[in-house]
Design a protein around this motif. Structure first.
Motif, short mmCIF file in Angstrom:
data_model
loop_
_atom_site.label_atom_id
_atom_site.label_comp_id
_atom_site.label_asym_id
_atom_site.label_seq_id
_atom_site.Cartn_x
_atom_site.Cartn_y
_atom_site.Cartn_z
N MET A 83 -37.26 -19.17 -11.02
CA MET A 83 -38.67 -19.19 -11.47
C MET A 83 -39.40 -20.26 -10.67
SD MET A 83 -38.59 -18.95 -15.58
CE MET A 83 -39.88 -17.77 -15.94
N VAL A 88 -44.64 -20.94 -15.30
CA VAL A 88 -44.59 -21.11 -16.76
C VAL A 88 -45.65 -22.14 -17.17
CG1 VAL A 88 -42.15 -20.49 -17.05
CG2 VAL A 88 -42.76 -22.83 -16.45
N PRO A 89 -46.05 -22.17 -18.46
CA PRO A 89 -47.09 -23.12 -18.87
C PRO A 89 -46.71 -24.58 -18.59
CG PRO A 89 -46.65 -21.54 -20.62
CD PRO A 89 -45.63 -21.29 -19.57
N LYS A 92 -41.87 -25.90 -14.40
CA LYS A 92 -40.44 -25.51 -14.40
C LYS A 92 -39.73 -26.39 -13.39
CE LYS A 92 -36.76 -22.64 -14.41
NZ LYS A 92 -35.92 -23.48 -13.57
N ARG A 99 -30.11 -21.26 -17.62
CA ARG A 99 -30.73 -19.94 -17.81
C ARG A 99 -30.77 -19.15 -16.49
NH1 ARG A 99 -35.79 -18.27 -17.15
NH2 ARG A 99 -36.48 -16.45 -18.34
N SER A 134 -45.08 -15.53 -15.46
CA SER A 134 -44.18 -14.99 -16.49
C SER A 134 -44.85 -14.90 -17.84
CB SER A 134 -42.96 -15.87 -16.60
OG SER A 134 -43.32 -17.12 -17.16
N ASN A 135 -44.45 -13.86 -18.58
CA ASN A 135 -44.86 -13.74 -19.98
C ASN A 135 -43.84 -12.89 -20.72
OD1 ASN A 135 -46.10 -12.98 -22.44
ND2 ASN A 135 -48.09 -13.46 -21.59
N ALA A 136 -42.59 -13.32 -20.70
CA ALA A 136 -41.45 -12.65 -21.35
C ALA A 136 -41.07 -11.35 -20.62
CB ALA A 136 -41.74 -12.36 -22.81
N GLY A 137 -39.78 -11.10 -20.58
CA GLY A 137 -39.27 -9.90 -19.92
C GLY A 137 -39.04 -10.09 -18.43
N THR A 138 -38.93 -11.33 -17.97
CA THR A 138 -38.83 -11.54 -16.51
C THR A 138 -37.47 -11.13 -15.94
OG1 THR A 138 -38.16 -13.84 -16.79
CG2 THR A 138 -40.51 -13.42 -16.45
N ARG A 139 -36.38 -11.26 -16.74
CA ARG A 139 -35.08 -10.89 -16.15
C ARG A 139 -35.05 -9.39 -15.87
NH1 ARG A 139 -31.36 -13.40 -20.37
NH2 ARG A 139 -33.26 -14.58 -20.70
N LYS A 179 -44.62 -12.64 -24.76
CA LYS A 179 -44.12 -13.96 -25.17
C LYS A 179 -44.47 -14.25 -26.63
CE LYS A 179 -42.49 -18.18 -24.04
NZ LYS A 179 -41.47 -18.42 -25.03
N GLU A 182 -42.10 -12.35 -28.71
CA GLU A 182 -40.76 -12.91 -28.58
C GLU A 182 -40.60 -14.18 -29.41
OE1 GLU A 182 -38.94 -12.26 -24.25
OE2 GLU A 182 -38.64 -14.29 -24.97
N ASP A 189 -34.60 -10.07 -29.50
CA ASP A 189 -34.94 -9.71 -28.11
C ASP A 189 -33.70 -9.10 -27.46
OD1 ASP A 189 -36.09 -9.65 -25.58
OD2 ASP A 189 -35.64 -11.75 -25.15
N1 UDP Z 1 -40.10 -19.53 -20.17
C1 UDP Z 1 -40.69 -20.78 -20.02
N2 UDP Z 1 -39.95 -21.79 -19.47
C2 UDP Z 1 -38.66 -21.61 -19.04
C3 UDP Z 1 -38.09 -20.35 -19.21
C4 UDP Z 1 -38.82 -19.33 -19.78
O1 UDP Z 1 -41.86 -20.96 -20.37
O2 UDP Z 1 -38.04 -22.56 -18.55
C5 UDP Z 1 -40.91 -18.44 -20.72
C6 UDP Z 1 -41.24 -17.40 -19.65
O3 UDP Z 1 -42.57 -16.97 -19.81
C7 UDP Z 1 -40.26 -16.29 -19.97
C8 UDP Z 1 -40.21 -16.39 -21.49
O4 UDP Z 1 -40.20 -17.77 -21.74
O5 UDP Z 1 -40.72 -15.03 -19.50
C9 UDP Z 1 -39.01 -15.72 -22.12
O6 UDP Z 1 -37.84 -16.24 -21.56
P1 UDP Z 1 -36.43 -15.57 -21.79
O7 UDP Z 1 -35.40 -16.63 -21.58
O8 UDP Z 1 -36.41 -14.82 -23.07
O9 UDP Z 1 -36.30 -14.56 -20.57
P2 UDP Z 1 -37.17 -13.30 -20.17
O10 UDP Z 1 -37.72 -12.70 -21.43
O11 UDP Z 1 -38.26 -13.79 -19.27
O12 UDP Z 1 -36.20 -12.39 -19.48
#
Ligand code: UDP
Length: 255
Positions: A83, A88-89, A92, A99, A134-139, A179, A182, A189
């Motif tokens: 990332m 992210v807000p 990072k 992760r 990113s806004n959740a679901g990035t993987r 997000k 989530e 999730d």
């Molecule tokens: N996120 C964040 N900081 C981090 C990691 C994740 O703000 O260090 C946010 C990011 O927007 C991400 C979301 O949390 O998409 C959800 O993270 P998750 O681990 O559930 O993975 P994702 O849904 O992105 O696959």
């Protein structure tokens, strides 16, 4: 206490079946895919999925270095999910954390199921994915983008990998959680990816608990959503390869 009361009141799906961002329970966020955006790479892709923005570049099959990591039986798939510090807000940390390492591991295992690795012994296939926003679901966005980049590299695969994150918020099963959803107090999730033609599940993770009935509903909704994602991946590849050669070399963009 006041905050807790507010959380309890949040209605994630209203009486009309609409979510807070206006989507229905089985609607995915808008997806845009562009193939061939990194000319130096053997294959590449840029994907937007709602607010998520990811870019993937693929190199290989190529010499596997250091040599002791090579396999005489198959190509080694190395998947790197990262990332950007500004994605992210909060800032990072650019150093890969637990992760990033976990997501890279499960994603490379998914590609080992998809790619005919046995055809390329002693080589490495390097897949790099960078999350820009990113806004959740990035993987899942990363995996979906990477699958298109692997196809663009001409690496033979049993099928593309397509996925979606399905889950529960406010007691309702919903696909492609954002997000805010989530972070619901009762959130579950489930990122899921499959080889769409055989429906073989190649990635399945779960954060939270579901009853068997809820899981069956979630799985059904996820498979329906994944079919749409698969179509968009194929369309993006066709868009590049149906172009004249000069345009195809320019990521499908005709100037
Ligand atoms: N996120 C964040 N900081 C981090 C990691 C994740 O703000 O260090 C946010 C990011 O927007 C991400 C979301 O949390 O998409 C959800 O993270 P998750 O681990 O559930 O993975 P994702 O849904 O992105 O696959």
């Amino acid at each position: 206490m006041a905050a807790k009361k507010k959380e309890e009141k949040t209605e994630f799906v209203n009486k009309q079946g609409k979510r807070l961002d206006g989507r229905t329970t089985d609607q995915v966020r808008p997806i845009k895919i562009q193939v061939g955006v990194v000319p130096r790479a053997d294959g590449s892709c840029y994907l937007e999925w709602g607010q998520n923005k990811v870019i993937a570049a693929v190199y290989g099959p190529r010499e596997c270095l250091p040599k002791h990591t090579a396999s005489p039986y198959k190509a080694v798939v190395r998947y790197s999910y990262r990332m950007a510090t500004f994605s992210v807000p909060d800032r990072k940390n650019p150093k890969p954390g637990r992760r990033d390492i976990e997501i890279s591991k499960v994603s490379s295992e998914a590609f080992e199921r998809a790619i005919f690795t046995e055809r390329f012994p002693n080589t490495a296939i390097d897949i790099f994915v960078e999350v820009l926003d990113s806004n959740a679901g990035t993987r899942i966005a990363a995996l979906t983008c990477a699958a298109v980049a692997v196809a663009d590299a001409g690496i033979p695969m049993r099928d593309l990998i397509s996925g979606v994150a399905v889950g529960k918020a406010g007691g309702k099963i919903i696909v492609d959680m954002n997000k805010f959803e989530e972070d619901a107090p009762d959130a579950v999730d489930i990122p899921m990816a499959i080889l769409p033609n055989t429906e073989e599940i190649v990635l399945l993770q779960m954060d939270g608990l579901l009853s068997k009935k809820e899981w069956l509903e979630a799985r059904g909704k996820a498979f329906e959503a994944i079919k749409q994602v698969y179509e968009l991946q194929k369309q993006a590849l066709l868009k590049k390869y149906e172009q004249p050669v000069e345009a195809a070399e320019n990521g499908g963009v005709v100037q």
